[in-house]
Design a protein around this motif. Structure first.
Motif, PDB file in Angstrom:
ATOM      1  N   ALA A  40       1.164   3.361   2.176  1.00 16.58           N
ATOM      2  CA  ALA A  40       1.696   3.567   3.526  1.00 16.58           C
ATOM      3  C   ALA A  40       2.672   2.474   3.946  1.00 16.58           C
ATOM      4  O   ALA A  40       3.449   2.667   4.881  1.00 16.58           O
ATOM      5  CB  ALA A  40       0.551   3.650   4.535  1.00 16.58           C
ATOM      6  N   GLY A  41       2.640   1.329   3.284  1.00 13.47           N
ATOM      7  CA  GLY A  41       3.522   0.245   3.694  1.00 13.47           C
ATOM      8  C   GLY A  41       3.063  -1.094   3.176  1.00 13.47           C
ATOM      9  O   GLY A  41       3.075  -1.351   1.980  1.00 13.47           O
TER      10      GLY A  41
ATOM     11  N   LYS B 106       0.078  -4.428   3.931  1.00  4.94           N
ATOM     12  CA  LYS B 106      -1.064  -5.002   4.649  1.00  4.94           C
ATOM     13  C   LYS B 106      -0.934  -6.518   4.580  1.00  4.94           C
ATOM     14  O   LYS B 106      -0.783  -7.088   3.495  1.00  4.94           O
ATOM     15  CB  LYS B 106      -2.368  -4.553   4.010  1.00  4.94           C
ATOM     16  CG  LYS B 106      -3.611  -4.962   4.793  1.00  4.94           C
ATOM     17  CD  LYS B 106      -4.860  -4.485   4.073  1.00  4.94           C
ATOM     18  CE  LYS B 106      -6.121  -4.743   4.884  1.00  4.94           C
ATOM     19  NZ  LYS B 106      -6.180  -3.916   6.092  1.00  4.94           N
TER      20      LYS B 106
ATOM     21  N   ASP C 253      -1.454  -4.112   9.697  1.00  2.00           N
ATOM     22  CA  ASP C 253      -0.967  -3.013   8.861  1.00  2.00           C
ATOM     23  C   ASP C 253       0.468  -2.723   9.286  1.00  2.00           C
ATOM     24  O   ASP C 253       0.714  -2.258  10.404  1.00  2.00           O
ATOM     25  CB  ASP C 253      -1.831  -1.762   9.038  1.00  2.00           C
ATOM     26  CG  ASP C 253      -3.196  -1.907   8.395  1.00  2.00           C
ATOM     27  OD1 ASP C 253      -3.233  -2.394   7.251  1.00  2.00           O
ATOM     28  OD2 ASP C 253      -4.203  -1.553   9.031  1.00  2.00           O
TER      29      ASP C 253
ATOM     30  N   GLY D 177       5.192   6.519   7.667  1.00  2.00           N
ATOM     31  CA  GLY D 177       3.993   6.142   8.399  1.00  2.00           C
ATOM     32  C   GLY D 177       4.131   6.408   9.888  1.00  2.00           C
ATOM     33  O   GLY D 177       5.167   6.844  10.389  1.00  2.00           O
TER      34      GLY D 177
ATOM     35  N   ILE E 285       8.058   3.400   7.603  1.00  3.85           N
ATOM     36  CA  ILE E 285       8.329   3.081   6.203  1.00  3.85           C
ATOM     37  C   ILE E 285       8.949   4.308   5.533  1.00  3.85           C
ATOM     38  O   ILE E 285       8.377   5.392   5.569  1.00  3.85           O
ATOM     39  CB  ILE E 285       7.043   2.667   5.462  1.00  3.85           C
ATOM     40  CG1 ILE E 285       6.399   1.461   6.159  1.00  3.85           C
ATOM     41  CG2 ILE E 285       7.340   2.352   4.009  1.00  3.85           C
ATOM     42  CD1 ILE E 285       7.247   0.219   6.195  1.00  3.85           C
TER      43      ILE E 285
ATOM     44  N   THR F 271       0.850  -1.188   0.000  1.00  2.66           N
ATOM     45  CA  THR F 271       0.000   0.000   0.000  1.00  2.66           C
ATOM     46  C   THR F 271       0.887   1.240   0.000  1.00  2.66           C
ATOM     47  O   THR F 271       2.096   1.148   0.272  1.00  2.66           O
ATOM     48  CB  THR F 271      -0.910   0.021   1.236  1.00  2.66           C
ATOM     49  OG1 THR F 271      -0.089   0.218   2.413  1.00  2.66           O
ATOM     50  CG2 THR F 271      -1.668  -1.292   1.377  1.00  2.66           C
TER      51      THR F 271
ATOM     52  N   ASN G 201       2.942  -0.424   8.776  1.00  3.83           N
ATOM     53  CA  ASN G 201       3.139   0.917   8.231  1.00  3.83           C
ATOM     54  C   ASN G 201       4.167   1.758   8.988  1.00  3.83           C
ATOM     55  O   ASN G 201       4.519   2.851   8.545  1.00  3.83           O
ATOM     56  CB  ASN G 201       1.805   1.687   8.236  1.00  3.83           C
ATOM     57  CG  ASN G 201       0.745   1.003   7.394  1.00  3.83           C
ATOM     58  OD1 ASN G 201       1.074   0.272   6.451  1.00  3.83           O
ATOM     59  ND2 ASN G 201      -0.517   1.204   7.745  1.00  3.83           N
TER      60      ASN G 201
END
Length: 274
Positions: free
Chosen positions: A135-136, A138, A198, A250, A203, A133, A200
């Protein structure tokens, strides 16, 4: 100039071909020179690329040493070198000498096993889905029964699955441990709930992201959990490898560990030409 010696052997050279006698046989050999300069240059470039790949593989091993430890099979280093070479050479758009690991098909690295004596894919049959994603990352796993989907060695009463996200920035010659998640798995027939993580934290905006998943087995001894992992028992796999995307940066997670989110200098990095 070539000549025949007293024993009938041909010695000397004609053009870029040299003649010599070895064990009673005439040997013809191309001499280095203008005629094969181009071939020689290509050979040097290929050697340089292999050296670059070996350097990248060594750095990856050192970054992931907290999960690989010294528990890997004897051929692991050569296997990782070959896989990194394949990854670099998978990029046909760039010429030899101007490509690096992050330019190649990173999917070739995914699923790499660090210990062939205890393959992660053999010890864990749980379907681990992962999605990159902005953001990082999943990561999800369905509900499962441990004794049906996991292999537990003798005496093991418990297993800890650990996912570690690391970043390697070759441009700035540094690496970082971004975040980690752990899942305690008892040796039981009871259903474990589904997992949705998640990953995140910390990152970066750029860098090669390395996601490893490993298993640490333990047994209870005198009231304490004792690790059972050893050189022939350390399931550890590269689950996902990707280049950082999006804005990064993140939310910072509280891991209680000062190393997460910090950058460390890469020692002995060989810089690519391109």
């Amino acid at each position: 100039m070539a000549r025949i010696d007293k024993n009938g052997g041909l010695r000397g050279s004609v053009g870029n071909v040299s003649y010599r006698v070895s064990n009673g046989q005439n040997i013809l050999q191309t001499r280095p020179g203008k005629g094969n300069t181009k071939v020689h240059e290509v050979s040097l470039q290929n050697y340089g690329e292999f050296s670059l790949a070996s350097n990248r593989a060594r750095i990856i091993r050192e970054i992931l040493s907290p999960v690989i430890r010294s528990y890997y099979d004897g051929a692991m280093i050569n296997r990782l070198n070959r896989t990194v070479v394949e990854t670099i050479r998978s990029n046909d758009a760039l010429p030899i000498g101007f490509r690096d690991i992050y330019d190649g098909q990173l999917s070739l690295l995914q699923g790499f096993e660090f210990n062939e004596h205890s393959l992660f894919s053999d010890y864990c049959k749980v379907e681990i889905q992962n999605e990159v994603t902005p953001a990082g990352l999943k990561l999800t796993m369905p509900a499962f029964v441990p004794l049906e989907k996991m292999a537990f060695p003798f005496n093991a009463s418990h297993c800890t699955m650990k996912v570690l996200v690391s970043a390697l920035d070759l441009t700035l010659q540094r690496f970082s441990y971004c975040c980690t998640k752990e899942l305690g798995i008892p040796a039981t027939n009871k259903l474990m709930p589904a997992v949705e993580w998640d990953l995140n934290e910390n990152i970066p905006v750029r860098g090669l992201m390395l996601v490893t998943v490993s298993l640490n087995y333990s047994e209870k001894c005198l009231g304490e959990m004792v690790s059972l992992n050893r050189p022939k028992l350390n399931p550890c796999q590269l689950l996902r490898v990707f280049n950082a995307v999006g804005n990064g940066g993140g939310a910072v997670g509280d891991h209680g560990n000062e190393f997460f989110g910090e950058w460390f200098k890469v020692v002995g990095l060989v810089k690519g030409v391109g």
